[in-house]
Design an enzyme around this catalytic site. Structure first.
Site, PDB file in Angstrom:
ATOM      1  N   SER A  56      43.129 106.159  55.300  1.00 33.72           N
ATOM      2  CA  SER A  56      41.920 105.442  55.716  1.00 33.72           C
ATOM      3  C   SER A  56      40.871 106.437  56.218  1.00 33.72           C
ATOM      4  O   SER A  56      41.219 107.501  56.763  1.00 33.72           O
ATOM      5  CB  SER A  56      42.258 104.481  56.856  1.00 33.72           C
TER       6      SER A  56
ATOM      7  N   TYR B 153      45.789 103.239  65.034  1.00 30.68           N
ATOM      8  CA  TYR B 153      45.762 102.996  63.580  1.00 30.68           C
ATOM      9  C   TYR B 153      45.348 104.263  62.823  1.00 30.68           C
ATOM     10  O   TYR B 153      46.013 104.673  61.866  1.00 30.68           O
ATOM     11  CB  TYR B 153      44.801 101.845  63.271  1.00 30.68           C
TER      12      TYR B 153
END
Ligand SMILES: NC(=O)c1ccc[n+]([C@@H]2O[C@H](COP(=O)([O-])OP(=O)(O)OC[C@H]3O[C@@H](n4cnc5c(N)ncnc54)[C@H](O)[C@@H]3O)[C@@H](O)[C@H]2O)c1
Length: 305
Positions: free
Chosen positions: A114, A138
């Site tokens: 990501s 995350y």
């Protein structure tokens, strides 16, 4: 026929990957159905309802030619609330699959990282050489998965490749999920004649990339032999402010309402957009302009997709 395993194949991006690959490959989906999905698998695609952290998952991986690993805990907010759950899913889950890959004879292992790995950009546009400095569990767990992938390439010769998508959108993002992205949230509000809510002044910019473009990059990488062990940004290279986005969506619904502004969200990144020069070298060209992608969502949001 190549045997392709798509983890998270019932999810937003995974389901488009299934649609794309199943006509010319033997596709299996591994998904624990932790996210709500209306997706109906095409005939001939097998669903294994299990977790990427299981021994079943390891065995499945070792029995496939290509693994596309999209399954993850994807919410930044949830990761802040429960970092252990996030790491267990994203780090241990990825490592478990890589161990399966080590036992098999894979052609390719494609890992979904990501843009969250970059944290607050030090310069724009963000290229792959930009320092990584995740601002959430995350982002840290995605980066850790990436590091395992490149390490497994270097140490065990596994043909891994990682992509760092920017803000993905599509009609298949779940609007009932409280952690859904800004496009889905604005669409949901405007479709109910409610104004979009913006946290902060709306000047923050993002690089919104259609799930279809992400799929095209995965297609290119699945046939590529020259970039194993590497990392690629996948975005559009175009920045859009949140206020521009809100206006585009209201235009689409032919509405003109006063946007509601709220306090900025803590830790919100101000500007982010990608440098996609490296992806272009393997043939990637983003095809879907934001206005067209938004129209696709508004056209399908009231129908069963
Ligand atoms: N959505 C974005 O804007 C974005 C941006 C950058 C990167 N990514 C990455 O892209 C990937 C795909 O994102 P998405 O938007 O399609 O997510 P999604 O939530 O729509 O899909 C993820 C799927 O994985 C499944 N899953 C989750 N945990 C699992 C587990 N432990 N075992 C088995 N299945 C599990 C879920 O049931 C779901 O079907 C993710 O890895 C995410 O981190 C997403």
């Amino acid at each position: 026929m190549r045997k392709i395993l798509i983890t998270g194949g019932m999810g937003q991006v995974g389901s488009y990957l299934v649609d794309k690959f199943h006509s010319h490959s033997q596709v299996t989906v591994l998904d624990n159905l932790s996210s709500r999905s209306k997706y109906v698998l095409p005939e001939g695609v097998d669903l294994v309802k299990d977790d990427i952290r299981s021994s079943v998952a390891q065995d499945l991986v070792s029995d496939h030619d290509i693994v596309i690993h999209t399954a993850a805990q994807i919410s930044v907010k949830k990761s802040m609330e429960d970092p252990l759950f996030d790491a267990d899913n994203n780090v241990f889950g990825t490592l478990n699959l890589l161990e399966g890959a080590r036992k098999g004879d894979l052609e390719k292992f494609i890992y979904f990282s990501s843009a969250a790995v970059y944290g607050n950009p030090e310069y724009l546009a963000v290229d792959e050489k930009h320092p990584v400095n995740p601002m959430s569990p995350y982002g840290a767990s995605k980066l850790c998965g990436e590091k395992y992938c490149t390490m497994y390439h270097d140490a065990y010769g596994l043909p891994t490749v990682c992509i760092r998508p920017f803000n993905i959108y599509s009609p298949r993002q779940d609007p009932s999920n409280p952690y859904s992205g800004v496009i889905t949230k604005f669409m949901e509000r405007v479709s109910q004649d409610l104004p979009p809510i913006i946290f902060g002044d709306g000047g923050q910019t993002r690089d919104f990339v259609s799930a279809h473009d992400i799929v095209n990059m995965v297609m290119l990488l699945s046939d590529d032999r020259d970039h194993n062990g590497e990392v690629f940004n996948v975005g559009t290279g175009v920045k859009t402010s949140v206020i521009e986005l809100a206006d585009m969506i209201m235009d689409l619904f032919d509405l003109d309402m006063d946007i509601e502004f709220r306090d900025p969200m803590q830790g919100d990144i101000r500007d982010s957009y990608s440098d996609i020069s490296k992806a272009k070298k393997v043939g990637y060209r983003p095809q879907i302009e934001l206005k067209r992608g938004l129209k696709e969502i508004s056209d399908t949001m009231f129908t069963a997709d």
